[in-house]
Design a protein around this motif. Structure first.
Motif, PDB file in Angstrom:
ATOM      1  N   ASP A  13       0.173  -1.342   0.147  1.00 27.08           N
ATOM      2  CA  ASP A  13      -0.014   0.029  -0.108  1.00 27.08           C
ATOM      3  C   ASP A  13       0.971   1.193  -0.158  1.00 27.08           C
ATOM      4  O   ASP A  13       0.090   2.331  -0.463  1.00 27.08           O
ATOM      5  CB  ASP A  13      -0.681  -0.083   1.558  1.00 27.08           C
ATOM      6  N   ASP A  37      -3.759  -2.773  -1.696  1.00 24.23           N
ATOM      7  CA  ASP A  37      -4.795  -3.855  -1.484  1.00 24.23           C
ATOM      8  C   ASP A  37      -4.909  -5.160  -1.546  1.00 24.23           C
ATOM      9  O   ASP A  37      -5.021  -5.832  -2.379  1.00 24.23           O
ATOM     10  CB  ASP A  37      -6.022  -3.352  -0.505  1.00 24.23           C
ATOM     11  N   ALA A  38      -5.108  -6.395   0.123  1.00 21.34           N
ATOM     12  CA  ALA A  38      -5.825  -7.516  -0.261  1.00 21.34           C
ATOM     13  C   ALA A  38      -6.475  -7.826  -1.160  1.00 21.34           C
ATOM     14  O   ALA A  38      -6.117  -8.953  -1.365  1.00 21.34           O
ATOM     15  CB  ALA A  38      -5.799  -7.877   1.369  1.00 21.34           C
ATOM     16  N   GLU A  39      -7.604  -7.409  -0.886  1.00 20.44           N
ATOM     17  CA  GLU A  39      -8.869  -7.535  -1.553  1.00 20.44           C
ATOM     18  C   GLU A  39      -8.257  -7.545  -3.370  1.00 20.44           C
ATOM     19  O   GLU A  39      -8.903  -8.698  -3.621  1.00 20.44           O
ATOM     20  CB  GLU A  39     -10.115  -7.091  -0.796  1.00 20.44           C
ATOM     21  N   SER A  40      -7.742  -7.000  -3.337  1.00 14.96           N
ATOM     22  CA  SER A  40      -7.985  -7.010  -4.963  1.00 14.96           C
ATOM     23  C   SER A  40      -6.615  -7.645  -5.587  1.00 14.96           C
ATOM     24  O   SER A  40      -6.446  -8.245  -6.137  1.00 14.96           O
ATOM     25  CB  SER A  40      -7.619  -5.208  -5.088  1.00 14.96           C
ATOM     26  N   LEU A  59      -1.476  -3.510   5.802  1.00 11.25           N
ATOM     27  CA  LEU A  59      -2.497  -2.895   5.354  1.00 11.25           C
ATOM     28  C   LEU A  59      -3.641  -2.484   5.556  1.00 11.25           C
ATOM     29  O   LEU A  59      -4.098  -2.797   6.398  1.00 11.25           O
ATOM     30  CB  LEU A  59      -2.428  -4.185   3.792  1.00 11.25           C
ATOM     31  N   PRO A  60      -3.977  -1.676   4.464  1.00 10.44           N
ATOM     32  CA  PRO A  60      -5.662  -1.071   4.750  1.00 10.44           C
ATOM     33  C   PRO A  60      -6.377  -2.016   4.924  1.00 10.44           C
ATOM     34  O   PRO A  60      -6.355  -3.035   3.295  1.00 10.44           O
ATOM     35  CB  PRO A  60      -5.664   0.130   3.495  1.00 10.44           C
ATOM     36  N   GLY A  61      -7.393  -1.705   5.419  1.00 11.92           N
ATOM     37  CA  GLY A  61      -8.384  -3.262   5.904  1.00 11.92           C
ATOM     38  C   GLY A  61      -7.991  -4.825   6.041  1.00 11.92           C
ATOM     39  O   GLY A  61      -7.386  -4.844   7.091  1.00 11.92           O
ATOM     40  N   ASP A  63      -5.244  -7.130   6.236  1.00 17.40           N
ATOM     41  CA  ASP A  63      -3.972  -7.002   6.800  1.00 17.40           C
ATOM     42  C   ASP A  63      -2.931  -8.185   6.119  1.00 17.40           C
ATOM     43  O   ASP A  63      -3.739  -9.396   5.812  1.00 17.40           O
ATOM     44  CB  ASP A  63      -3.086  -6.872   8.591  1.00 17.40           C
TER      45      ASP A  63
END
Ligand code: MN
Length: 130
Positions: A13, A37-40, A59-61, A63
């Protein structure tokens, strides 16, 4: 210098860190994908099945450790080697990341000289393990 054409997914990030890691890898012949970010990152991993994932921990959201667990729980991403790349450098960190299931651990700031071989080492190690 060995030229690699492996596909590396960088999940990071911080703009500066992301750019440095990407540039060092590309100069050394790796192909790269990026997520902030982890989700993407998980989505990209599922989509493109990279040879290795370099995972920031903070990471935001979600980790990096949660993201690893998610990747491991999905058949399409379970076998991708994942390396923790983190500024955490306290006693016991290497063991903790290994226990969490990471395939390796590289500390930030990265060494521009050693980094490509560190990444190659993980790729070689994971191939030997199969
Ligand atoms: Mn971070």
């Amino acid at each position: 210098m060995t030229v690699s054409d492996e596909l590396v997914l960088i999940i990071e990030d911080n703009d500066k860190n992301l750019k440095l890691v990407r540039d060092v890898l590309q100069i050394n012949g790796f192909r790269t994908l990026e997520a902030v970010d982890a989700e993407s990152g998980i989505e990209l991993a599922d989509d493109r099945h990279p040879d290795v994932i370099l995972m920031d921990i903070q990471l935001p959201g979600m980790d990096g450790t949660e993201a690893l667990a998610h990747l491991r729980s999905q058949p399409r991403t379970a076998d991708i080697p994942v390396v923790a790349v983190t500024a955490f450098a306290m006693a016991g960190d290497a063991e903790r990341f290994k226990a969490a299931g990471f395939d390796g651990y590289i500390t930030k700031p990265i060494s521009v000289r050693e980094f490509p071989d560190q990444v190659r080492g993980v790729l070689t190690g994971s191939q030997q393990g199969r």
